[in-house]
Design an enzyme around this catalytic site. Structure first.
Site, PDB file in Angstrom:
ATOM      1  CG  ASN A 255       2.101   5.874  -4.868  1.00 56.75           C
ATOM      2  OD1 ASN A 255       2.689   6.848  -5.345  1.00 56.75           O
ATOM      3  ND2 ASN A 255       0.781   5.743  -4.915  1.00 56.75           N
TER       4      ASN A 255
ATOM      5  CE  LYS B 147      -0.302   7.324  -1.664  1.00 53.73           C
ATOM      6  NZ  LYS B 147      -1.518   7.196  -0.890  1.00 53.73           N
TER       7      LYS B 147
ATOM      8  CG  HIS C 255      -3.337   5.463  -6.433  1.00 52.41           C
ATOM      9  ND1 HIS C 255      -4.066   6.277  -5.593  1.00 52.41           N
ATOM     10  CD2 HIS C 255      -2.510   4.733  -5.647  1.00 52.41           C
ATOM     11  CE1 HIS C 255      -3.681   6.053  -4.344  1.00 52.41           C
ATOM     12  NE2 HIS C 255      -2.736   5.125  -4.351  1.00 52.41           N
TER      13      HIS C 255
ATOM     14  CD  GLU D 129      -3.862   8.993  -2.907  1.00 49.65           C
ATOM     15  OE1 GLU D 129      -2.845   9.330  -3.522  1.00 49.65           O
ATOM     16  OE2 GLU D 129      -3.838   8.466  -1.776  1.00 49.65           O
TER      17      GLU D 129
ATOM     18  CD  GLU E  41      -3.126   1.291  -2.982  1.00 51.10           C
ATOM     19  OE1 GLU E  41      -2.122   1.501  -2.299  1.00 51.10           O
ATOM     20  OE2 GLU E  41      -3.628   2.152  -3.704  1.00 51.10           O
TER      21      GLU E  41
ATOM     22  N   GLY F 123      -4.100   5.473   3.848  1.00 46.67           N
ATOM     23  CA  GLY F 123      -3.827   6.600   4.741  1.00 46.67           C
ATOM     24  C   GLY F 123      -4.642   6.617   6.026  1.00 46.67           C
TER      25      GLY F 123
ATOM     26  CB  SER G  58      -2.829   1.620   6.364  1.00 52.21           C
ATOM     27  OG  SER G  58      -3.579   2.815   6.266  1.00 52.21           O
TER      28      SER G  58
HETATM   29  P1  13P Z   1      -0.631   4.560   2.428  1.00 53.47           P
HETATM   30  O1  13P Z   1       0.370   3.423   2.522  1.00 53.47           O
HETATM   31  O2  13P Z   1      -0.047   5.884   2.788  1.00 53.47           O
HETATM   32  O3  13P Z   1      -1.902   4.210   3.093  1.00 53.47           O
HETATM   33  O4  13P Z   1      -0.963   4.700   0.863  1.00 53.47           O
HETATM   34  C1  13P Z   1      -1.292   3.570   0.154  1.00 53.47           C
HETATM   35  C2  13P Z   1      -1.301   3.910  -1.274  1.00 53.47           C
HETATM   36  O5  13P Z   1      -2.160   4.638  -1.732  1.00 53.47           O
HETATM   37  C3  13P Z   1      -0.222   3.365  -2.115  1.00 53.47           C
HETATM   38  O6  13P Z   1      -0.523   3.460  -3.466  1.00 53.47           O
END
Ligand code: 13P
Length: 250
Positions: A8, A10, A98, A100, A171, A177, A212
């Site tokens: 991902n 992002k 997700h 976010e 997740e 993160g 992470s």
């Molecule tokens: P990180 O691997 O940067 O923690 O992000 C995880 C994530 O949100 C993948 O969708």
């Protein structure tokens, strides 16, 4: 059974950066993915999808996914991208729910169900994200939260009997993160709960872990029996890390 590594990306990369990284992945990771029986799904931001699709055209172990899709088929929805369009331009997967987006856009269960319906109707494989916040974890509510978050997926799947496959990504919001990863028994417990909640769909639903994931975590995460793969954020934008994550699967 083939495993999935979902990158991902992002909003870490511009369209040109995403295309360049996809070219490197296609040239240098396709054989490794084939050897390790992995499908590597690159999920760039929407404007970068075309370039990434072209970049991986000859790499059969790689695929492209979107980071979201609209909850409606078409119409006056400024800034949204229809699932059917994503399919047309070469996506095979779509991330839905997700955290976010759940947090920022306050997506309702109804919207999530509609997004899943759109994805399934367009023959995109959904990667549906679930996971508790730190506050919910501390309050010992993980199981309850997961049960509630599964509702849109269950509803959408009930109306798509011909659905081939959906992925659920566990997740935890607190793991994204943060450099923190739950231990293997915690992940196994969640997967066992998913098995229970999704009885009747077990042949069509598979589980990923996200939050992470880096090279060190990937080493042991590949050994967690229930997992069909990994959903990787930041580390997937670093070619060397991504190579290690893919390479550690035995
Ligand atoms: P990180 O691997 O940067 O923690 O992000 C995880 C994530 O949100 C993948 O969708």
């Amino acid at each position: 059974m083939q495993k999935l590594v979902v990158g991902n990306w992002k909003m870490y990369l511009t369209a040109n950066q995403a295309r360049s990284l996809a070219q490197i992945c296609a040239a240098q990771l396709n054989d490794l993915c084939r050897e390790n029986d992995i499908k590597l799904v690159l999920c760039p931001s929407a404007e970068a999808i075309n370039g990434v699709v072209q970049a991986i055209a000859d790499a059969d172990a790689l695929a492209v996914g979107a980071q979201d899709c609209a909850s409606e088929q078409s119409g006056a929805f400024t800034g949204q991208v229809a699932a059917a369009s994503l399919k047309e331009i070469g996506c095979a997967y779509v991330i839905i729910g997700h955290s976010e987006l759940r947090v920022r856009g306050a997506e309702s269960d109804d919207q999530l169900e509609k997004k899943l319906q759109q994805a399934l109707a367009a023959e995109l494989t959904p990667i549906f994200c679930i996971g508790e916040t730190l506050q919910e974890k501390k309050a010992d509510q993980t199981n309850h939260v997961i049960k509630e978050q599964l509702a849109p997926l269950k509803k959408a799947m009930a109306s798509f009997k011909s659905l081939k496959k959906a992925y659920i990504a566990y997740e935890p919001v607190w793991a994204i993160g943060s450099g923190l990863v739950p231990d293997a028994p915690t992940i196994e417990n969640v997967c066992a709960q998913l098995d229970q909640e999704l009885q009747g769909y077990s042949d069509r639903v598979r589980y990923l872990y996200g939050g992470s994931v880096d090279a060190d975590a990937a080493r042991w995460l590949w050994q967690v029996p229930h997992l069909a793969g990994l959903l990787v954020g930041k580390a997937s934008t670093d070619f060397q890390l991504l190579k290690k994550i893919v390479g550690y699967k035995q």
